[in-house]
Design a protein around this motif. Structure first.
Motif, PDB file in Angstrom:
ATOM      1  N   ASN A 194       0.502  -0.998   0.207  1.00  0.00           N
ATOM      2  CA  ASN A 194      -0.199  -0.191   0.285  1.00  0.00           C
ATOM      3  C   ASN A 194       0.938   0.968   0.031  1.00  0.00           C
ATOM      4  OD1 ASN A 194      -1.305  -2.094   2.265  1.00  0.00           O
ATOM      5  ND2 ASN A 194      -3.155  -1.154   0.883  1.00  0.00           N
ATOM      6  N   LYS A 195       2.176   0.826   0.294  1.00  0.00           N
ATOM      7  CA  LYS A 195       2.791   1.993   0.946  1.00  0.00           C
ATOM      8  C   LYS A 195       3.978   1.983   0.559  1.00  0.00           C
ATOM      9  CE  LYS A 195       0.149   4.633   3.973  1.00  0.00           C
ATOM     10  NZ  LYS A 195      -0.312   4.942   5.588  1.00  0.00           N
ATOM     11  N   VAL A 196       5.212   2.732   0.234  1.00  0.00           N
ATOM     12  CA  VAL A 196       6.900   2.353   0.344  1.00  0.00           C
ATOM     13  C   VAL A 196       7.426   3.308   0.975  1.00  0.00           C
ATOM     14  CG1 VAL A 196       6.953   1.126  -1.620  1.00  0.00           C
ATOM     15  CG2 VAL A 196       6.846   3.398  -2.269  1.00  0.00           C
ATOM     16  N   ASP A 326       7.702   3.568 -10.045  1.00  0.00           N
ATOM     17  CA  ASP A 326       7.320   4.641  -9.540  1.00  0.00           C
ATOM     18  C   ASP A 326       7.229   5.589  -7.941  1.00  0.00           C
ATOM     19  OD1 ASP A 326       7.144   4.724 -12.772  1.00  0.00           O
ATOM     20  OD2 ASP A 326       5.335   5.339 -12.497  1.00  0.00           O
ATOM     21  N   ALA A 327       6.778   4.444  -7.143  1.00  0.00           N
ATOM     22  CA  ALA A 327       6.769   4.863  -5.540  1.00  0.00           C
ATOM     23  C   ALA A 327       7.771   5.177  -5.320  1.00  0.00           C
ATOM     24  CB  ALA A 327       5.917   4.195  -5.019  1.00  0.00           C
ATOM     25  N   THR A 333      12.556  10.608  -3.469  1.00  0.00           N
ATOM     26  CA  THR A 333      13.236  11.231  -3.944  1.00  0.00           C
ATOM     27  C   THR A 333      12.814  13.163  -3.217  1.00  0.00           C
ATOM     28  OG1 THR A 333      12.643  11.173  -6.729  1.00  0.00           O
ATOM     29  CG2 THR A 333      12.458  13.828  -6.114  1.00  0.00           C
ATOM     30  N   THR A 334      11.238  12.212  -2.160  1.00  0.00           N
ATOM     31  CA  THR A 334      10.291  13.325  -1.391  1.00  0.00           C
ATOM     32  C   THR A 334      11.003  13.301  -0.035  1.00  0.00           C
ATOM     33  OG1 THR A 334       9.078  11.900  -1.134  1.00  0.00           O
ATOM     34  CG2 THR A 334       8.584  13.653  -2.535  1.00  0.00           C
ATOM     35  N   VAL A 338       5.314   6.953   0.556  1.00  0.00           N
ATOM     36  CA  VAL A 338       4.411   7.408  -0.442  1.00  0.00           C
ATOM     37  C   VAL A 338       3.503   6.255  -0.484  1.00  0.00           C
ATOM     38  CG1 VAL A 338       4.316   7.922  -2.697  1.00  0.00           C
ATOM     39  CG2 VAL A 338       6.250   8.835  -1.927  1.00  0.00           C
ATOM     40  N   GLU A 339       1.805   6.787  -0.439  1.00  0.00           N
ATOM     41  CA  GLU A 339       0.880   5.482  -0.537  1.00  0.00           C
ATOM     42  C   GLU A 339       1.237   5.262  -2.599  1.00  0.00           C
ATOM     43  OE1 GLU A 339      -3.427   5.959   0.484  1.00  0.00           O
ATOM     44  OE2 GLU A 339      -2.579   6.906   0.971  1.00  0.00           O
TER      45      GLU A 339
END
Length: 342
Positions: A194-196, A326-327, A333-334, A338-339
């Motif tokens: 669900n998130k990474v 992509d996540a 990067t952020t 990330v969801e």
């Protein structure tokens, strides 16, 4: 007899061509490759193979059933769309595209046409990893609660050259060019996270990541992580290893060996330790070029086309792997979790 066209005659194009040349259910009819030297070599090897410098010329002039796309990553989406529009079955080397934006039109078209597709996540066909999937699904080690994975090789220790070193053409570094194989395996085993949460280090490469640490986060109690690098000094060959913890045991698997520990008696195994090696699990193949898993993958794709069999790692599955990939880049990067939105 399926007539095959190959786009791109680099390392992977030559590998698949050699394997398909030994499959009695298909024939390599034509090759598209911009290099005159490589095309001339094909003509010398087999004068019956039609050769083209432009893949669109090959698609328009040849009566082909199936196309193998083994070109640089940034060309995948355009070529796959042209092939699907031409009503061809499509094998596409991984990854599907450089990102989801480019991959989505391929996904949407693949869902509209009645053609088989496969994306080259060949590690599913390595005997130890294939049996691991069956062991997980059997429930012998109970509910999975944690996994840790590594994929490492000694490859990059200086600034690279060519399309792989250009993120606009490759899509990135070790994650998209190497670790997507591992991401596909982990999603095959445990489902899509669900998130990474990830971080990168690019010590050797100028614009690409050389090291990646990533956590997979699920809605239930499952947790997991992976590490991948192509800059590990003592790993002459690519090594992949996964440690899986369940409520009733543990699995340790790599390219060559599979170990199972069962804590309490289960349906298939008594409590205890069990071990298998790759040679023990192998059933043999007609030709081994780069590993038996490549042959098993290509043979199954041809069989699936002829018999209309379900292919698990098709374009829709590869699009989901692309979303996770992509996540991973977005999180690095952020510097935030990330969801992954379905």
């Amino acid at each position: 007899m399926l007539k095959i066209g190959v786009i791109g005659a680099g390392k992977m194009g030559l590998l698949h061509s050699a394997i398909l040349n030994h499959n009695e259910n298909c024939v390599i009819s034509s090759i598209s490759e911009p290099s005159d030297m490589i095309l001339n070599s094909f003509k010398t090897f087999n004068s019956k193979i039609a050769t083209y410098k432009n893949y669109e010329d090959m698609l328009s002039k040849e009566d082909l059933d199936c196309i193998y796309i083994t070109s640089p990553t940034h060309l995948h989406s355009e070529m796959a769309i042209k092939c699907l529009e031409g009503n061809k079955h499509v094998f596409l080397e991984k990854p599907l595209a450089i990102n989801c934006s480019e991959a989505k039109p391929v996904l949407e078209l693949s869902q509209r046409v009645d053609r088989s597709s496969m994306v080259g996540y060949m590690m599913r066909y390595i005997e130890t990893f294939e049996k691991t999937k069956r062991l997980i699904d059997s429930g012998n080690i109970g509910r999975i609660i944690n996994f840790n994975a590594k994929m490492q090789v000694a490859q990059i220790f200086s600034k690279g050259r060519g399309w792989r070193s250009d993120p606009l053409k490759s899509g990135g570094g070790v994650v998209i060019l190497q670790a997507t194989h591992l991401i596909d395996l982990l999603c095959w085993y445990f489902g899509f996270p669900n998130k990474v949460q990830s971080n990168f280090n690019n010590y050797y490469s100028e614009k690409l990541e050389d090291f990646c640490h990533c956590n997979f986060i699920y809605d239930d109690e499952l947790t997991g992580s992976f590490f991948s690098s192509w800059s590990i000094f003592n790993k002459r060959l690519l090594e992949t290893s996964i440690e899986i913890h369940g409520t009733n045991g543990q699995i340790n698997v790599n390219d060559d060996t599979l170990q199972l520990y069962v804590h309490n008696d289960a349906d298939e195994f008594k409590a205890g330790y069990f071990k298998w090696t790759k040679p023990e699990l192998s059933t043999g193949v007609s030709i081994d070029v780069g590993g038996t898993h490549y042959t098993r993958q290509d043979n199954f794709f041809i069989q699936a086309i002829k018999e209309n069999l379900k292919i698990d790692h098709d374009i829709p599955n590869a699009y989901l792997v692309q979303k996770v990939t992509d996540a991973v880049y977005s999180s690095a990067t952020t510097k935030d979790t990330v969801e992954i939105v379905n």
